[in-house]
Scaffold this motif. Structure first.
Motif, PDB file in Angstrom:
ATOM      1  N   SER A   1      48.171  49.981  30.431  1.00  0.00           N
ATOM      2  CA  SER A   1      47.150  49.903  29.383  1.00  0.00           C
ATOM      3  C   SER A   1      47.723  49.215  28.146  1.00  0.00           C
ATOM      4  O   SER A   1      48.929  49.056  28.004  1.00  0.00           O
TER       5      SER A   1
ATOM      6  N   SER B   1      41.707  57.816  32.934  1.00  0.00           N
ATOM      7  CA  SER B   1      41.159  56.543  32.451  1.00  0.00           C
ATOM      8  C   SER B   1      42.095  55.895  31.439  1.00  0.00           C
ATOM      9  O   SER B   1      42.732  56.581  30.631  1.00  0.00           O
TER      10      SER B   1
ATOM     11  N   GLY C   1      42.103  45.614  33.137  1.00  0.00           N
ATOM     12  CA  GLY C   1      41.124  46.003  34.147  1.00  0.00           C
ATOM     13  C   GLY C   1      41.465  45.478  35.529  1.00  0.00           C
ATOM     14  O   GLY C   1      42.426  44.732  35.733  1.00  0.00           O
TER      15      GLY C   1
ATOM     16  N   TYR D   1      39.758  46.436  44.378  1.00  0.00           N
ATOM     17  CA  TYR D   1      39.773  47.906  44.409  1.00  0.00           C
ATOM     18  C   TYR D   1      40.549  48.446  45.608  1.00  0.00           C
ATOM     19  O   TYR D   1      41.344  49.372  45.483  1.00  0.00           O
TER      20      TYR D   1
ATOM     21  N   SER E   1      36.431  49.977  37.400  1.00  0.00           N
ATOM     22  CA  SER E   1      36.877  49.302  36.183  1.00  0.00           C
ATOM     23  C   SER E   1      35.677  48.632  35.528  1.00  0.00           C
ATOM     24  O   SER E   1      34.961  47.849  36.170  1.00  0.00           O
TER      25      SER E   1
ATOM     26  N   SER F   1      39.140  46.416  29.304  1.00  0.00           N
ATOM     27  CA  SER F   1      38.312  47.157  30.258  1.00  0.00           C
ATOM     28  C   SER F   1      38.805  48.590  30.359  1.00  0.00           C
ATOM     29  O   SER F   1      39.971  48.884  30.103  1.00  0.00           O
ATOM     30  N   GLU F   2      37.902  49.475  30.730  1.00  0.00           N
ATOM     31  CA  GLU F   2      38.299  50.857  31.016  1.00  0.00           C
ATOM     32  C   GLU F   2      38.408  51.015  32.522  1.00  0.00           C
ATOM     33  O   GLU F   2      37.449  50.804  33.254  1.00  0.00           O
ATOM     34  N   THR F   3      39.599  51.376  32.979  1.00  0.00           N
ATOM     35  CA  THR F   3      39.846  51.587  34.408  1.00  0.00           C
ATOM     36  C   THR F   3      40.024  53.080  34.645  1.00  0.00           C
ATOM     37  O   THR F   3      40.787  53.730  33.941  1.00  0.00           O
TER      38      THR F   3
END
Length: 246
Positions: A137, A161, A166, A172, A215, A223-225
């Protein structure tokens, strides 16, 4: 393991081991040869690098051993009733020390039921996911760890999270493959073997759980993963209840 897979495995292992060993040898030799010429700040910096690379080497060897055990089905799981709160708090305390530039927000609901898992393996799963979240992150962002469940559900959900570059949807599944790493500017800065998520997925599934990732873009650069793991509630089945012992 086929001959080609074995050769690929040896090649990857050799490459991954060589990098930290070269660093450890190089900085050790520099300190031995130039000890009297180095100032205290340089000595501390070199020793810090040696420590970091030693830890990397230890983690790599542990991951290799875990992969071997998983492939040979020799890993023994001891299932016990487990409260997720204490383990997650303990893991976050460890990761906080390694990544002081991040914030950590824990939201474990008070009514969260206990789960049926091998405690040590569950801790390993949470360590891999929370450490990965911090590792990949952006600086000064918040790592969120939360739990959820529904009254009639057989699983407790735990989400981790982070805010970073991302993961593309087409990647995935790929990230859970052995030796797989997504190529982007952030991952290029972070050292890794590509084994952590492969091991995590195998452990989760061997404990009758599930793991997934999503994500979503926050803005153009971030992005939030979210990694989600689900584990069986301890009192779901009679057989499980019989094995639930502190």
């Amino acid at each position: 393991m086929s001959e080609q897979n074995y050769e690929d495995f040896i090649s990857t292992v050799s490459h991954e081991l060589r990098t930290p060993l070269t660093s450890i040898r190089g900085f050790s030799q520099t300190m031995i040869a130039s000890w009297d010429k180095l100032d205290d700040e340089s000595k501390k910096r070199f020793l810090k690098i040696i420590e970091e690379q030693s830890n990397r080497l230890i983690n790599l060897v542990e991951n290799m051993l875990s992969v071997t055990k998983l492939q040979k089905s020799k890993e023994i799981f001891v299932y016990k009733e487990t409260d997720i709160r204490n383990i997650i708090n303990s893991v976050v305390s460890i990761v906080k020390n390694q990544y002081p530039q991040h914030n950590f927000a824990i939201n474990i609901l008070p009514q969260t039921p206990t789960i049926l898992v091998d405690r040590d393996k569950f801790q390993q799963v949470m360590m891999n996911l929370i450490e990965n979240a911090a590792k990949y992150s952006l600086e000064n962002t918040t790592i969120k760890i939360s739990s959820s469940f529904c009254k009639d559900c057989e699983f407790v959900s735990i989400k981790v999270s982070d805010e970073g570059i991302g993961i593309a949807e087409e990647d995935y599944d790929k990230i859970f493959n052995k030796f797989s790493r997504i190529d982007n500017p952030l991952t290029r800065k972070v050292q890794g073997s590509g084994l952590g998520l492969y091991i995590t997925k195998n452990i989760v599934e061997k404990m009758h759980g599930e793991i997934s990732v999503t994500s979503n873009k926050i803005n153009e650069n971030k992005s939030e993963t979210t990694f989600e793991v689900k584990f069986p509630v301890c009192n779901v089945e009679t057989q499980a209840r019989e094995r639930c012992k502190q």
